[in-house]
Scaffold this motif. Sequence first.
Motif, short mmCIF file in Angstrom:
data_model
loop_
_atom_site.label_atom_id
_atom_site.label_comp_id
_atom_site.label_asym_id
_atom_site.label_seq_id
_atom_site.Cartn_x
_atom_site.Cartn_y
_atom_site.Cartn_z
N GLU A 48 3.84 -5.97 -6.00
CA GLU A 48 3.41 -6.05 -7.35
C GLU A 48 4.36 -7.31 -7.83
O GLU A 48 3.85 -7.81 -8.56
N SER A 49 5.36 -7.37 -7.30
CA SER A 49 6.11 -8.56 -7.67
C SER A 49 7.21 -8.66 -6.75
O SER A 49 7.63 -7.87 -5.79
N VAL A 50 7.93 -9.93 -6.85
CA VAL A 50 9.15 -10.45 -6.03
C VAL A 50 10.37 -10.93 -6.91
O VAL A 50 10.08 -11.70 -7.75
N GLU A 51 11.42 -10.24 -6.56
CA GLU A 51 12.65 -10.77 -7.50
C GLU A 51 13.69 -11.20 -6.49
O GLU A 51 13.97 -10.71 -5.52
N VAL A 52 14.10 -12.66 -6.83
CA VAL A 52 14.93 -13.26 -6.20
C VAL A 52 16.39 -13.37 -7.02
O VAL A 52 16.25 -13.88 -8.08
N ARG A 53 17.36 -12.86 -6.36
CA ARG A 53 18.45 -12.86 -7.11
C ARG A 53 19.46 -13.81 -6.22
O ARG A 53 19.97 -13.44 -5.35
N PRO A 54 19.84 -15.24 -6.78
CA PRO A 54 20.68 -15.93 -6.10
C PRO A 54 22.14 -15.44 -5.78
O PRO A 54 22.45 -14.81 -6.91
N GLU A 63 19.80 -11.88 -2.69
CA GLU A 63 19.09 -10.78 -2.58
C GLU A 63 17.60 -11.06 -2.82
O GLU A 63 17.32 -11.67 -3.94
N VAL A 64 16.65 -10.24 -2.00
CA VAL A 64 15.44 -10.53 -2.41
C VAL A 64 14.85 -8.98 -2.28
O VAL A 64 14.90 -8.38 -1.41
N LEU A 65 14.34 -8.75 -3.61
CA LEU A 65 13.66 -7.42 -3.90
C LEU A 65 12.41 -7.47 -3.92
O LEU A 65 11.82 -8.19 -4.81
N ILE A 66 11.34 -6.74 -3.23
CA ILE A 66 10.08 -6.62 -3.44
C ILE A 66 9.62 -5.40 -4.33
O ILE A 66 10.07 -4.20 -3.55
N LYS A 67 9.09 -5.39 -5.31
CA LYS A 67 8.51 -4.32 -5.85
C LYS A 67 7.01 -4.20 -5.47
O LYS A 67 6.15 -4.97 -5.59
N LEU A 68 6.74 -2.69 -4.93
CA LEU A 68 5.43 -2.50 -4.26
C LEU A 68 4.64 -2.00 -5.54
O LEU A 68 4.90 -1.60 -6.64
N LYS A 69 3.18 -1.85 -5.11
CA LYS A 69 2.42 -1.30 -6.17
C LYS A 69 2.60 -0.06 -6.39
O LYS A 69 2.17 0.63 -7.46
N THR A 70 3.18 0.50 -5.54
CA THR A 70 3.64 2.23 -5.75
C THR A 70 4.94 2.20 -6.56
O THR A 70 5.36 3.52 -6.52
N GLN A 71 5.63 1.22 -6.94
CA GLN A 71 6.51 1.27 -7.91
C GLN A 71 7.93 1.22 -6.88
O GLN A 71 9.05 1.51 -7.64
N GLU A 72 7.87 1.42 -5.86
CA GLU A 72 8.97 1.43 -4.90
C GLU A 72 9.65 0.01 -4.74
O GLU A 72 8.76 -0.74 -4.55
N ARG A 73 10.87 0.00 -4.89
CA ARG A 73 11.55 -1.44 -4.57
C ARG A 73 12.24 -1.42 -3.44
O ARG A 73 13.16 -0.39 -3.05
#
Length: 93
Positions: A48-54, A63-73
């Motif tokens: 769903e989205s990708v969040e990169v936290r430097p 940190e790299v967090l991937i939010k899936l279409k199932t809303q799981e991170r």
Amino acid sequence: MAMRAALLLGLLLVVLCPGDAALLETNGNLNCRCAKTTTAFIPLRKYESVEVRPAGSSCWRLEVLIKLKTQERICVDPNTLWVRKLLQDLPKL
């Protein structure tokens, strides 16, 4: 009187427990979002989205967090080859 002394001793043991100090040392800064990361490949179609936290004042590591279409991170290991490639290609997507 002995009961008060025992309660006070128990309270001191809980407060000064060496296990808590070890937790702080291994986790570093408690503002990091990822306690665990995975190296398992996640197909792009599931994102769903990708969040990169430097790394910075809020957390000592990238940190790299991937939010899936199932809303799981899911936190992924930024040192894994497929994650490094994803980060390179991210501006193009």
